[in-house]
Enzyme design. Structure first.
Site, PDB file in Angstrom:
ATOM      1  CG  LEU A 163      -2.592  -0.760   1.573  1.00 26.83           C
ATOM      2  CD1 LEU A 163      -2.738  -0.148   2.283  1.00 26.83           C
ATOM      3  CD2 LEU A 163      -2.857  -1.060   0.117  1.00 26.83           C
ATOM      4  CG  ASN A 164       1.816   5.360  -2.072  1.00 27.48           C
ATOM      5  OD1 ASN A 164       2.352   6.096  -0.941  1.00 27.48           O
ATOM      6  ND2 ASN A 164       1.893   6.340  -3.171  1.00 27.48           N
ATOM      7  CE  LYS A 222       4.762   9.928   1.856  1.00 28.41           C
ATOM      8  NZ  LYS A 222       6.470   9.874   1.166  1.00 28.41           N
ATOM      9  CG  PHE A 274       6.712   4.401  10.766  1.00 28.26           C
ATOM     10  CD1 PHE A 274       7.482   4.297   9.379  1.00 28.26           C
ATOM     11  CD2 PHE A 274       5.057   4.082  10.569  1.00 28.26           C
ATOM     12  CE1 PHE A 274       6.956   3.020   8.260  1.00 28.26           C
ATOM     13  CE2 PHE A 274       5.000   2.690   9.241  1.00 28.26           C
ATOM     14  CZ  PHE A 274       5.758   2.636   8.425  1.00 28.26           C
ATOM     15  CB  ALA A 295      18.429   5.849  19.047  1.00 25.25           C
ATOM     16  CG  ASP A 310      15.993  -3.611  18.151  1.00 20.17           C
ATOM     17  OD1 ASP A 310      16.236  -2.622  18.176  1.00 20.17           O
ATOM     18  OD2 ASP A 310      17.401  -3.772  16.722  1.00 20.17           O
TER      19      ASP A 310
END
Length: 373
Positions: free
Chosen positions: A70-71, A73, A95, A136, A167
């Site tokens: 999926l785009n 934007k 994000f 970071a 992580d």
């Protein structure tokens, strides 16, 4: 049945923390739909596709998932995403804070469309605060959380850790705990919530011993204060005669005593906290035999002595049963184990998913032509 059957998750995450989290969910029955930008998919796909140095991280972390492109934007991409919210009420994203809000897909935006949405955001420093937008990685989070200082011994240099604790433990495991906690609460309240996971906060909470040292006697700037950081003989790593290494973790006195008796040094039993002088003595003792010989000696001794193994040796040791695919590190007695499903190709389920939410074949072709998928 499988423990997490019925959970339907939109996975917008990439790289390591989010995909590991959603892989665990998939392994226990959750329906995971991985959403990737068609022009910039998950970077771990690229690692795996390198013909000279293939690195199978994507394959290990994304088995059992579906994939669409999926785009976000594009108006068409957003329409598809909003329709998916009618079927998927959990979202995982990794994000930098503010990115999803700029797309009009932040938690406050989506809860208006889907009040049951559980929205998991994994970021370095959380969604608020002065560090929220700093770039970071795992190494940086551990450094800022005091993890390396906790292991500094005078005259030594901190080493880069081989396991990305921030992580995997900080992002993935704390993330899955937050997600499932929100699922349980939603069962009572009927509404979802935003789960804000800070990898820095998470790894700081794991530095529990360092915090205890600080609260009780402060920390010297040039050395570790914890006996679990190699400052005492009973919890340390020693080199053997053949250049290999062996670990001693005899924290409890009975294990230390059994160790001393096994190496025929009863005089050391009373010197468990003997510091550097006793470390030197144990080093000399362990350097007189090969790793293989020490393993034979300690095989039937009730103490905590184990060799440092390579990954190849782990696979051959019989300790860990490993197939070609990654397996969950825990087992549920009444939940059916997941069958292995290969990781999806990029956009493999575009047509299937879009048809399920009402798009015709012509619609899908148009969306593809305009770059929305």
């Amino acid at each position: 049945m499988r423990a997490l059957s019925g959970l339907k998750v939109l996975d917008l995450s990439m790289n390591l923390p989010g995909p590991y989290l959603t892989w665990l969910l998939a392994a226990f029955g959750a329906d995971i739909l991985k959403i990737e930008n068609p022009q910039a998919p998950d970077p771990t796909r690229v690692l795996e596709s390198d013909p000279l140095h293939p690195f199978p991280l994507f394959g290990l972390l994304n088995s059992g998932k579906k994939s669409i492109t999926l785009n976000l934007k594009d108006a068409g991409g957003k329409e598809i995403f909003n329709r998916l919210l009618g079927r998927y009420d959990i979202l995982v994203e990794g994000f930098r804070p503010g990115i999803m809000e700029k797309l009009g897909l932040g938690y406050d935006d989506l809860k208006k469309i889907q009040p049951r949405i559980i929205y998991v955001s994994i970021s370095g420093f959380g969604q608020k605060g002065s560090y929220r937008l700093k770039a970071a990685h795992d190494l940086n989070y551990q450094a800022l959380a005091g993890c390396f200082h906790s292991a500094i011994i005078a005259g030594t240099v901190p080493q880069v850790p081989s396991i990305p604790i921030a992580d995997l433990a900080g992002g993935s495991l704390f993330g899955i705990f937050g997600l499932l906690s929100a699922v349980i609460q939603r069962g009572y309240s009927g509404v979802g919530q935003h789960v804000d996971i800070s990898m820095f906060d998470s790894v700081f909470s794991l530095n529990l011993l360092g915090l205890c040292n600080y609260l009780t006697r402060q920390i010297c700037p040039d050395r570790a204060d914890s006996f679990l950081c190699g400052t005492q003989p009973f919890y340390n790593i020693y080199q053997t005669m053949d250049g290999r290494h062996i670990t001693l973790g005899a924290v409890e006195f009975k294990f230390w005593k059994n160790f001393c008796l096994a190496v025929e040094r009863e005089d050391l039993v009373s010197r468990q906290f003997g510091g550097e002088p006793v470390i030197k003595i144990i080093s000399e003792i362990m350097g007189k035999r090969s790793l293989f010989d020490w393993c034979l000696i300690f095989k039937n001794v009730d103490t905590c002595v184990e060799p440092i193994l390579s990954i190849e040796e782990v696979m051959d040791s019989g300790i860990k049963k490993f197939r070609s695919e990654l397996q969950p590190p825990f087992h549920l007695s009444d939940s059916i184990s997941a069958e292995y499903v290969p990781p999806p190709e990029l956009g493999q389920h575009n047509e299937q998913i879009l048809k399920e939410i009402g798009f015709s074949k012509k619609d899908i072709e148009d969306l593809l032509d305009r770059g929305a998928i």
